[in-house]
Design a protein around this motif. Structure first.
Motif, PDB file in Angstrom:
ATOM      1  N   ARG A 241     -65.815 -37.967 -40.877  1.00 40.50           N
ATOM      2  CA  ARG A 241     -66.761 -37.640 -39.835  1.00 40.50           C
ATOM      3  C   ARG A 241     -66.095 -37.565 -38.456  1.00 40.50           C
ATOM      4  N   ASP A 242     -65.237 -38.547 -38.194  1.00 42.69           N
ATOM      5  CA  ASP A 242     -64.561 -38.578 -36.898  1.00 42.69           C
ATOM      6  C   ASP A 242     -63.799 -37.301 -36.613  1.00 42.69           C
TER       7      ASP A 242
ATOM      8  N   ARG B  38     -64.353 -34.425 -37.957  1.00 45.20           N
ATOM      9  CA  ARG B  38     -65.226 -33.267 -37.894  1.00 45.20           C
ATOM     10  C   ARG B  38     -65.834 -33.123 -36.507  1.00 45.20           C
ATOM     11  N   ILE B  39     -66.314 -34.249 -35.972  1.00 48.36           N
ATOM     12  CA  ILE B  39     -66.957 -34.133 -34.664  1.00 48.36           C
ATOM     13  C   ILE B  39     -65.931 -33.821 -33.594  1.00 48.36           C
ATOM     14  N   ARG B  40     -64.648 -34.017 -33.924  1.00 48.46           N
ATOM     15  CA  ARG B  40     -63.627 -33.735 -32.925  1.00 48.46           C
ATOM     16  C   ARG B  40     -63.162 -32.286 -33.033  1.00 48.46           C
TER      17      ARG B  40
ATOM     18  N   ARG C 236     -73.900 -41.901 -27.867  1.00 47.17           N
ATOM     19  CA  ARG C 236     -72.891 -42.030 -28.910  1.00 47.17           C
ATOM     20  C   ARG C 236     -72.186 -40.711 -29.141  1.00 47.17           C
TER      21      ARG C 236
ATOM     22  N   ASP D  50     -71.467 -39.252 -31.804  1.00 49.59           N
ATOM     23  CA  ASP D  50     -72.031 -38.415 -32.869  1.00 49.59           C
ATOM     24  C   ASP D  50     -73.531 -38.195 -32.694  1.00 49.59           C
TER      25      ASP D  50
ATOM     26  N   ALA E 118     -76.842 -36.537 -32.210  1.00 43.77           N
ATOM     27  CA  ALA E 118     -77.274 -35.160 -32.369  1.00 43.77           C
ATOM     28  C   ALA E 118     -78.070 -34.760 -31.133  1.00 43.77           C
TER      29      ALA E 118
ATOM     30  N   ARG F  31     -73.200 -31.633 -30.601  1.00 44.89           N
ATOM     31  CA  ARG F  31     -72.587 -32.957 -30.519  1.00 44.89           C
ATOM     32  C   ARG F  31     -71.705 -32.944 -29.292  1.00 44.89           C
TER      33      ARG F  31
ATOM     34  N   GLY G  52     -69.136 -35.277 -28.758  1.00 45.32           N
ATOM     35  CA  GLY G  52     -67.762 -35.620 -29.128  1.00 45.32           C
ATOM     36  C   GLY G  52     -67.155 -36.789 -28.391  1.00 45.32           C
TER      37      GLY G  52
ATOM     38  N   GLU H 246     -68.216 -40.648 -26.188  1.00 46.14           N
ATOM     39  CA  GLU H 246     -69.330 -41.525 -25.867  1.00 46.14           C
ATOM     40  C   GLU H 246     -69.360 -41.836 -24.393  1.00 46.14           C
TER      41      GLU H 246
END
Lengths: 257, 257
Positions: free
Chosen positions: A3-4, A6-8, B48, B50, B52, B96, B98, B100
């Motif tokens: 996940r990390d 992917r969001i990056r 955060r 991640d 949404a 997102r 990406g 925080e």
DNA sequence: CGGCTTTTTGATGTCCGTCAATCAGTGTGG
DNA sequence: CCACACTGATTGACGGACATCAAAAAGCCG
């Protein structure tokens, strides 16, 4: 891919805005393509740092970079601009942009002037697109920053190569593991915060390690997976246990908004 | 102040757009102030990585920072958010963000959700303001990058102190040479790409040199002029000739657009 | 007080910068 | 066609700024 990672990977656009966004991208692109085709030779300054009411550019061929010259005469390269990239879409709202855009190779481009851009962003869809371009640029700047503060020379080079590789691939400009990177080692150094000498040595080492081959202006990725590991900061070619992901990592209190 | 410094000082807005821009700023600010007052304690994650459809924030009191956690567990702080700053005005177009947003001290803030922001930026003046906010953030990111790649620990700290000092002063939040900076040395390190240990040592040295005093969360600037020189990269407290501004500097061919 | 985070200090090593020289590639003009 | 200049890449020697490891001291809070 976890996940990390992917969001990056890329700042995806919000589904709720994607329709207008696509339309805006299309409109903006068309506006650029309606202007005459210009070109600049390698090393030419396309937009000067002190240009009043700076224009926006769409690069159609070649590459450029965005550079900042600090008072003591040293240069720092903030971003690399690839074909199909739009530079300074937000220049319309600034009186000065503060950095120059320099052609890294021979470059073909289209240009929209400040007044033209201001007129265009009155349209909400184009405005949305310009906002998205700004968001993406900032996302990239953050990663750049993160790479420079957290990685050593090897990791930074790996990161740079992969970043450009992924960008080119996402645009559909390459499908192989090799591409052209029209930067001198000196410029790579200014982009990554290293000296030419150290860039040279590190590139050589990575070549020997069969990670990546950067010669003259051609990049050939030899071992994509290892390269990604190096760029992630948990490298060490000779495998080895990459020390547990800091069990005592000081992590702020979690709280969803 | 010479020309180079002036153009580096702040991204001023284009005169031709300033009227709409001001109106947009006003409208956006009012939209934020119409939302309920929220607060977060020190260390809390406000948005955060991640999340949404991430929201946008207006910080009304306290400070926060924008952080990125790299795969190996290390953290990198990309930006510091001060009172009256708007964070992530462009979040509305992303699915997102990406990174925080974490409260550095106790923070009061207002929040506009993704859908609310998307609705607001349909208005051309607010869109203009959002574009300008993005441009300014990128301008700051570029300076941050430049500071980290071109300056040593002393220069980076000087740069950080001055950057925050100037931002607070421009907002009219301070008029003296001292202000509160709610960051631990650890966080300063993550912002500047240094370790805690080195930050501690360097701060101590700068204190002895009577440049600046950073103690706990209070900053007192002792010698503003010297500090500016240090941040400009031509420091050397003991005066000394700061080596001529590279007579042989490789400067790209000049060409006005 | 006891447990926590934050800061400080010392010892030791290394990554990277600096200086300086050489070498390869490219283009220029006599 | 070759000397010449010039830019870009490479190599070696050396030093320094900064990281790492480890532990203690100082604040801070319940």
């Amino acid at each position: 891919m976890n996940r990390d990672e992917r969001i990056r990977l890329a700042p995806m656009c919000a589904p709720a805005a994607s329709e207008d966004l696509l339309a805006g991208a299309e409109l903006l692109c068309r506006a650029f393509l309606a202007t005459p085709d210009l070109s600049a030779k390698r090393g030419m300054v396309i937009i000067r740092a002190d240009a009043a009411d700076p224009p926006s550019l769409l690069i159609t061929h070649g590459a450029a970079y965005q550079s900042l010259t600090v008072p003591d005469g040293r240069r720092s390269i903030a971003d690399i601009v690839l074909p199909a990239d739009i530079v300074g879409a937000d220049h319309g709202v600034l009186s000065r942009c503060g950095h120059e855009i320099v052609a890294a190779s021979a470059v073909d481009y289209r240009l929209l002037t400040g007044p033209q851009m201001r007129e265009l962003i009155r349209g909400p869809r184009i405005a949305l697109r310009v906002i998205a371009l700004g968001a993406e640029a900032r996302w990239r700047a953050n990663n750049h920053l993160s790479a420079i503060t957290r990685l050593d020379a090897r990791g930074r080079i790996a990161w740079m190569v992969l970043d450009i590789f992924d960008r080119l691939r996402r645009k559909g400009l390459i499908s192989q593991l090799n591409f052209s990177l029209p930067l001198t080692q000196d410029q790579i150094g200014d982009y990554l915060g290293l000296t030419v000498v150290h860039v040279s040595r590190t590139l050589q080492r990575m070549r020997e390690e069969r990670l990546v081959l950067v010669d003259r202006h051609v990049v050939i990725i030899r071992d994509l997976d290892s390269l990604r590991r190096v760029a992630a900061g948990l490298a060490t070619l000779d495998a080895a246990v990459p020390k547990t992901p800091s069990p005592t990592a000081r992590r702020p209190i979690e709280q969803s908004i």
